[in-house]
Scaffold this motif. Structure first.
Motif, PDB file in Angstrom:
ATOM      1  N   PRO A 102      86.793  31.682  66.306  1.00  0.00           N
ATOM      2  CA  PRO A 102      86.089  32.895  65.877  1.00  0.00           C
ATOM      3  C   PRO A 102      85.292  32.679  64.586  1.00  0.00           C
ATOM      4  CG  PRO A 102      88.464  33.308  66.104  1.00  0.00           C
ATOM      5  CD  PRO A 102      88.225  31.883  66.445  1.00  0.00           C
ATOM      6  N   GLU A 103      85.807  31.864  63.678  1.00  0.00           N
ATOM      7  CA  GLU A 103      85.084  31.603  62.433  1.00  0.00           C
ATOM      8  C   GLU A 103      83.786  30.847  62.703  1.00  0.00           C
ATOM      9  OE1 GLU A 103      89.406  32.047  61.552  1.00  0.00           O
ATOM     10  OE2 GLU A 103      88.285  30.781  62.936  1.00  0.00           O
ATOM     11  N   MET A 104      83.836  29.917  63.643  1.00  0.00           N
ATOM     12  CA  MET A 104      82.619  29.173  63.994  1.00  0.00           C
ATOM     13  C   MET A 104      81.630  30.114  64.678  1.00  0.00           C
ATOM     14  SD  MET A 104      80.911  26.499  63.659  1.00  0.00           S
ATOM     15  CE  MET A 104      81.859  25.056  63.298  1.00  0.00           C
ATOM     16  N   GLN A 105      82.134  31.052  65.454  1.00  0.00           N
ATOM     17  CA  GLN A 105      81.247  32.047  66.057  1.00  0.00           C
ATOM     18  C   GLN A 105      80.551  32.854  64.962  1.00  0.00           C
ATOM     19  OE1 GLN A 105      83.830  34.337  68.592  1.00  0.00           O
ATOM     20  NE2 GLN A 105      83.237  33.174  70.419  1.00  0.00           N
ATOM     21  N   LEU A 106      81.320  33.269  63.951  1.00  0.00           N
ATOM     22  CA  LEU A 106      80.728  34.023  62.846  1.00  0.00           C
ATOM     23  C   LEU A 106      79.665  33.201  62.127  1.00  0.00           C
ATOM     24  CD1 LEU A 106      83.865  35.728  61.229  1.00  0.00           C
ATOM     25  CD2 LEU A 106      82.024  36.856  62.485  1.00  0.00           C
ATOM     26  N   LEU A 107      79.984  31.936  61.892  1.00  0.00           N
ATOM     27  CA  LEU A 107      79.038  31.068  61.204  1.00  0.00           C
ATOM     28  C   LEU A 107      77.778  30.867  62.044  1.00  0.00           C
ATOM     29  CD1 LEU A 107      78.553  29.389  58.676  1.00  0.00           C
ATOM     30  CD2 LEU A 107      79.676  27.473  59.824  1.00  0.00           C
ATOM     31  N   ARG A 108      77.967  30.588  63.310  1.00  0.00           N
ATOM     32  CA  ARG A 108      76.825  30.374  64.214  1.00  0.00           C
ATOM     33  C   ARG A 108      75.956  31.631  64.297  1.00  0.00           C
ATOM     34  NH1 ARG A 108      77.963  28.943  70.384  1.00  0.00           N
ATOM     35  NH2 ARG A 108      79.472  27.617  69.348  1.00  0.00           N
ATOM     36  N   ALA A 109      76.589  32.770  64.466  1.00  0.00           N
ATOM     37  CA  ALA A 109      75.839  34.026  64.582  1.00  0.00           C
ATOM     38  C   ALA A 109      75.113  34.359  63.279  1.00  0.00           C
ATOM     39  CB  ALA A 109      76.774  35.163  64.974  1.00  0.00           C
ATOM     40  N   SER A 110      75.777  34.135  62.147  1.00  0.00           N
ATOM     41  CA  SER A 110      75.119  34.457  60.879  1.00  0.00           C
ATOM     42  C   SER A 110      73.927  33.534  60.624  1.00  0.00           C
ATOM     43  CB  SER A 110      76.108  34.409  59.712  1.00  0.00           C
ATOM     44  OG  SER A 110      76.638  33.124  59.544  1.00  0.00           O
ATOM     45  N   MET A 111      74.046  32.256  60.988  1.00  0.00           N
ATOM     46  CA  MET A 111      72.926  31.332  60.821  1.00  0.00           C
ATOM     47  C   MET A 111      71.767  31.706  61.742  1.00  0.00           C
ATOM     48  SD  MET A 111      73.748  29.320  58.412  1.00  0.00           S
ATOM     49  CE  MET A 111      74.854  30.524  57.696  1.00  0.00           C
ATOM     50  N   ALA A 112      72.088  32.050  62.980  1.00  0.00           N
ATOM     51  CA  ALA A 112      71.033  32.432  63.929  1.00  0.00           C
ATOM     52  C   ALA A 112      70.325  33.699  63.473  1.00  0.00           C
ATOM     53  CB  ALA A 112      71.632  32.628  65.323  1.00  0.00           C
ATOM     54  N   LEU A 113      71.093  34.674  63.037  1.00  0.00           N
ATOM     55  CA  LEU A 113      70.492  35.922  62.558  1.00  0.00           C
ATOM     56  C   LEU A 113      69.646  35.662  61.312  1.00  0.00           C
ATOM     57  CD1 LEU A 113      70.197  38.969  62.874  1.00  0.00           C
ATOM     58  CD2 LEU A 113      72.318  39.234  61.565  1.00  0.00           C
ATOM     59  N   GLY A 114      70.164  34.859  60.396  1.00  0.00           N
ATOM     60  CA  GLY A 114      69.404  34.525  59.195  1.00  0.00           C
ATOM     61  C   GLY A 114      68.101  33.820  59.504  1.00  0.00           C
ATOM     62  N   LEU A 115      68.140  32.855  60.421  1.00  0.00           N
ATOM     63  CA  LEU A 115      66.918  32.147  60.813  1.00  0.00           C
ATOM     64  C   LEU A 115      65.910  33.079  61.473  1.00  0.00           C
ATOM     65  CD1 LEU A 115      68.293  28.768  62.185  1.00  0.00           C
ATOM     66  CD2 LEU A 115      66.878  29.110  60.151  1.00  0.00           C
ATOM     67  N   TYR A 116      66.413  33.962  62.317  1.00  0.00           N
ATOM     68  CA  TYR A 116      65.521  34.904  62.998  1.00  0.00           C
ATOM     69  C   TYR A 116      64.808  35.799  61.984  1.00  0.00           C
ATOM     70  CZ  TYR A 116      63.751  38.589  65.943  1.00  0.00           C
ATOM     71  OH  TYR A 116      62.921  39.494  66.551  1.00  0.00           O
ATOM     72  N   VAL A 117      65.561  36.356  61.051  1.00  0.00           N
ATOM     73  CA  VAL A 117      64.954  37.240  60.044  1.00  0.00           C
ATOM     74  C   VAL A 117      63.997  36.454  59.157  1.00  0.00           C
ATOM     75  CG1 VAL A 117      65.435  38.707  58.053  1.00  0.00           C
ATOM     76  CG2 VAL A 117      66.855  38.890  60.096  1.00  0.00           C
ATOM     77  N   LYS A 118      64.383  35.239  58.789  1.00  0.00           N
ATOM     78  CA  LYS A 118      63.515  34.397  57.957  1.00  0.00           C
ATOM     79  C   LYS A 118      62.163  34.167  58.633  1.00  0.00           C
ATOM     80  CE  LYS A 118      63.186  29.675  56.286  1.00  0.00           C
ATOM     81  NZ  LYS A 118      63.768  28.366  56.364  1.00  0.00           N
ATOM     82  N   LYS A 119      62.179  33.915  59.940  1.00  0.00           N
ATOM     83  CA  LYS A 119      60.940  33.636  60.672  1.00  0.00           C
ATOM     84  C   LYS A 119      60.124  34.890  60.947  1.00  0.00           C
ATOM     85  CE  LYS A 119      62.823  29.622  63.053  1.00  0.00           C
ATOM     86  NZ  LYS A 119      63.302  29.101  64.330  1.00  0.00           N
ATOM     87  N   CYS A 131      72.535  38.392  51.558  1.00  0.00           N
ATOM     88  CA  CYS A 131      73.499  38.908  52.541  1.00  0.00           C
ATOM     89  C   CYS A 131      74.302  37.775  53.165  1.00  0.00           C
ATOM     90  CB  CYS A 131      72.784  39.683  53.644  1.00  0.00           C
ATOM     91  SG  CYS A 131      72.084  41.238  53.120  1.00  0.00           S
ATOM     92  N   MET A 132      73.627  36.722  53.547  1.00  0.00           N
ATOM     93  CA  MET A 132      74.314  35.595  54.171  1.00  0.00           C
ATOM     94  C   MET A 132      75.318  34.977  53.212  1.00  0.00           C
ATOM     95  SD  MET A 132      71.274  33.725  56.307  1.00  0.00           S
ATOM     96  CE  MET A 132      72.349  32.428  56.935  1.00  0.00           C
ATOM     97  N   THR A 133      74.917  34.813  51.962  1.00  0.00           N
ATOM     98  CA  THR A 133      75.816  34.234  50.965  1.00  0.00           C
ATOM     99  C   THR A 133      77.046  35.111  50.782  1.00  0.00           C
ATOM    100  OG1 THR A 133      73.951  33.203  49.828  1.00  0.00           O
ATOM    101  CG2 THR A 133      75.985  33.450  48.569  1.00  0.00           C
ATOM    102  N   ALA A 134      76.825  36.403  50.627  1.00  0.00           N
ATOM    103  CA  ALA A 134      77.949  37.334  50.446  1.00  0.00           C
ATOM    104  C   ALA A 134      78.847  37.341  51.676  1.00  0.00           C
ATOM    105  CB  ALA A 134      77.428  38.735  50.142  1.00  0.00           C
ATOM    106  N   PHE A 135      78.249  37.367  52.854  1.00  0.00           N
ATOM    107  CA  PHE A 135      79.013  37.397  54.096  1.00  0.00           C
ATOM    108  C   PHE A 135      79.881  36.144  54.227  1.00  0.00           C
ATOM    109  CE2 PHE A 135      79.501  36.274  58.573  1.00  0.00           C
ATOM    110  CZ  PHE A 135      80.108  37.424  59.063  1.00  0.00           C
ATOM    111  N   ILE A 136      79.284  34.995  54.017  1.00  0.00           N
ATOM    112  CA  ILE A 136      80.029  33.737  54.171  1.00  0.00           C
ATOM    113  C   ILE A 136      81.125  33.631  53.102  1.00  0.00           C
ATOM    114  CG2 ILE A 136      79.829  31.222  53.987  1.00  0.00           C
ATOM    115  CD1 ILE A 136      77.055  31.572  55.394  1.00  0.00           C
TER     116      ILE A 136
END
Length: 156
Positions: A102-119, A131-136
C-alpha cells in the motif's frame, strides 16, 4: 473648484497611479512641459506627484495589513491543497490492484499525480511540490525509513 474639475483630476491621478514606472517618468516630463493658459491657471496640481503619494499610502497599507492577510490566505489554501492532494492519491490507490505494498501504491500515485499537474498546470508547480513533500513526509516517511531510505525504495 467645480465637481467636473475634481472628476477630471481624479481621472488623471488614477491614470498616473496605474502607469508603469517608465511611463510615469515620461508623463511627468510631458505634464511639466505643458504651459498654463494664463495667470492663475497654474494651481500646482500635478497628478503624477499625487499618484506617487497615493502609491506610497497604498504600499504602506499593503505591507502592514494586506500582506499578513494574504499570507494567512495562502497558508489556508496550501493546507487545503495538501488535504486534497492526499484525498486524490488515496482515491488513485483505491483504483489499483493489491499487487504492491500500500505504501508503494501511495508513492506511485503521488508521483503520477504530481507529474500530471506539473505538465498540465505549470502555475500550480510550487503548490504541488509543497503538497507532495508534506504528503510523503506525513504518510510515507516512516515506511521509507523502514525500507532503508530512498535508495532502497526507488530500487523496487
Amino acid at each position: 473648484m467645480s465637481p467636473r474639475d475634481i472628476k477630471q483630476q481624479t481621472f488623471d491621478i488614477i491614470s498616473c497611479f496605474f502607469e508603469e514606472e517608465q511611463n510615469r517618468i515620461c508623463n511627468r516630463k510631458v505634464y511639466e512641459s505643458i504651459e498654463s493658459d494664463g495667470p492663475g491657471d497654474d494651481d500646482g496640481f500635478d497628478p503624477v506627484v499625487i499618484a506617487d503619494k497615493l502609491r506610497e499610502l497604498g504600499d504602506d497599507f499593503d505591507v502592514k495589513f494586506i500582506q499578513p492577510h494574504i499570507r494567512k490566505l495562502q497558508q489556508a489554501v496550501a493546507d487545503k491543497a495538501v488535504e486534497e492532494f492526499a484525498r486524490s492519491v488515496d482515491s488513485l490507490c483505491a483504483a489499483q490492484g493489491a499487487e504492491v505494498a500500500p505504501e508503494m501504491q501511495l508513492l506511485r500515485a503521488s508521483m503520477a499525480l504530481g507529474l500530471y499537474v506539473k505538465k498540465t498546470c505549470p502555475d500550480l508547480r510550487a503548490t504541488i511540490q509543497s503538497c507532495m513533500t508534506a504528503f510523503i513526509n506525513t504518510r510515507l516517511a516512516g515506511w521509507i525509513n523502514q525500507q532503508g531510505g530512498w535508495d532502497q525504495v526507488t530500487m523496487v
